[in-house]
Design an enzyme around this catalytic site. Structure first.
Site, PDB file in Angstrom:
ATOM      1  N   ARG A   2       1.580  -8.308  -8.070  1.00 17.55           N
ATOM      2  CA  ARG A   2       3.184  -8.561  -6.481  1.00 17.55           C
ATOM      3  C   ARG A   2       3.949  -9.797  -7.623  1.00 17.55           C
ATOM      4  NH1 ARG A   2       0.390 -11.255  -1.519  1.00 17.55           N
ATOM      5  NH2 ARG A   2      -1.157  -9.284  -0.654  1.00 17.55           N
ATOM      6  N   ILE A 153       2.820  -1.226  -3.720  1.00 16.04           N
ATOM      7  CA  ILE A 153       3.183  -1.089  -2.804  1.00 16.04           C
ATOM      8  C   ILE A 153       3.135  -2.393  -1.887  1.00 16.04           C
ATOM      9  CG2 ILE A 153       2.050   0.436  -1.614  1.00 16.04           C
ATOM     10  CD1 ILE A 153       3.989   1.865  -0.250  1.00 16.04           C
ATOM     11  N   GLU A 154       4.576  -3.230  -1.758  1.00 15.89           N
ATOM     12  CA  GLU A 154       3.905  -4.586  -1.101  1.00 15.89           C
ATOM     13  C   GLU A 154       5.431  -5.009   0.171  1.00 15.89           C
ATOM     14  OE1 GLU A 154       2.299  -8.227  -3.209  1.00 15.89           O
ATOM     15  OE2 GLU A 154       2.808  -6.626  -5.501  1.00 15.89           O
ATOM     16  N   ALA A 155       5.405  -6.012   0.564  1.00 18.96           N
ATOM     17  CA  ALA A 155       6.099  -6.315   1.364  1.00 18.96           C
ATOM     18  C   ALA A 155       6.484  -4.946   2.540  1.00 18.96           C
ATOM     19  CB  ALA A 155       7.459  -7.153   0.844  1.00 18.96           C
TER      20      ALA A 155
END
Length: 332
Positions: A2, A153-155
């Protein structure tokens, strides 16, 4: 991993507190692995803590290597520069970190780039189709003849169905064009394992035929009570999901499973101390996981005057690079 720029509070997610005491300067011993993954061990995937060269008073990589025995680093973060074109942090050209990468390689190590993170403009959202996204990923590989790539891969990129699909299709194209290149997908988790969005991501990977080498969860900021045990619980759930989805044996499922923790105080004031991380690492080695990492080398030192955790210190009492030494033990 993150992405944090200047303030750890910009993070989203959940974690857990670990209440273990440990003597400073001593990295916990790791037992022999029950399984091994030779391909992972031969690439910078297996044991490569995150290093952010554009943030957090970054240390000199070769000095960290000499002090800890670690060989490889995951370099953060590749983002879109406003178009479907990759750049470090969305602002620095891909050759900006050339000197640091050459320094790492000259010392006998290598790097894996991390594409994405929590903040910033993501290639998986900006690029409009899988072919153009694969082309952006290819530019990153070609810049330094890299052996592996990490898609963090986030948000919105993680939550959005269409961007998930593009990322996985692009990784399939990338592997078809680059035989032998290893792919890592790093994503958030609950303390019970992948949430519904994570489960959807893995199911899509099977449908697409993305052939991801290592699925790496970020087990922190995830509402746990015992960091080591909750990390292990979440990782076992991921392993079981990979086994049932892809038909792996236990050993193969573990080899496709990874952990990327956070050292010291997390964004929600949970604590991953040296003893907790040592237990996590011991579990990773016993089970033959495909990857062990943490966010971040920049933070792998105590804060001056016992201050709060920041982009350049862990917020706990420690000697420099203790967590990096533990990761180096996993690689060994």
């Amino acid at each position: 991993m993150r992405k944090v720029r200047k303030n750890l509070l910009t993070w989203a997610g959940a974690g857990a507190a670990a209440a273990f005491a440990v003597a400073l300067g001593a990295a916990p011993a790791l037992s022999a692995p029950a399984h091994s993954s030779p391909d992972a061990a031969a690439s910078p995937v297996a044991a490569s803590p995150y290093l952010y060269l554009g943030w957090g008073n970054p240390p000199k990589p070769s000095e960290v290597m000499k002090a800890t025995g670690v060989k490889d680093f995951t370099l953060a973060f590749v983002l879109a520069d406003g178009s479907c074109n990759p750049s470090w942090d969305g602002t620095r050209p891909l050759d900006a970190d050339k000197a640091a990468i050459e320094e790492i390689r000259a010392a006998g190590g290598d790097v894996i780039p991390s594409v994405g993170g929590y903040n910033g403009s993501k290639l998986g959202e900006v690029c409009q189709d899988a072919q153009s996204l694969a082309g952006a990923y290819q530019k990153v590989l070609d810049a330094y003849q890299l052996k592996a790539i990490d898609i963090d891969i986030e948000a919105n990129e993680f939550e959005n169905d269409a961007s998930q699909q593009r990322v996985l299709e692009a990784l399939k194209i990338l592997k078809e064009k680059n035989p032998g290149v290893r792919t890592v997908v790093t994503f958030p988790t609950l303390n019970t394992g992948p949430n519904d969005v994570g489960k959807r991501l893995i199911a899509k990977a099977k449908e697409v035929g993305a052939d991801v080498d290592v699925w790496t969860q970020m087990p922190f900021d995830f509402g746990g009570n015992d960091m080591a045990q909750d990390t292990i619980k979440a990782t076992e759930a991921l392993k079981d999901l990979l086994k049932s989805t892809f038909g792996y044996s236990d050993a193969d499922a573990y080899a496709h499973t990874g952990i990327s923790s956070m050292n010291g105080k997390t964004d929600q004031s949970e604590t991953v101390d040296q003893a907790a991380f040592g237990k996590i690492a011991d579990y990773a080695k016993q089970k033959g996981l495909g990857r062990l990492s943490f966010w971040s080398v920049n933070r792998d030192r105590s804060c001056q005057g016992g201050g709060a955790a920041s982009d350049s210190c862990s917020g706990i009492d420690q000697q420099p690079w203790e967590f990096t030494k533990i990761v180096a033990g996993f690689a060994g």
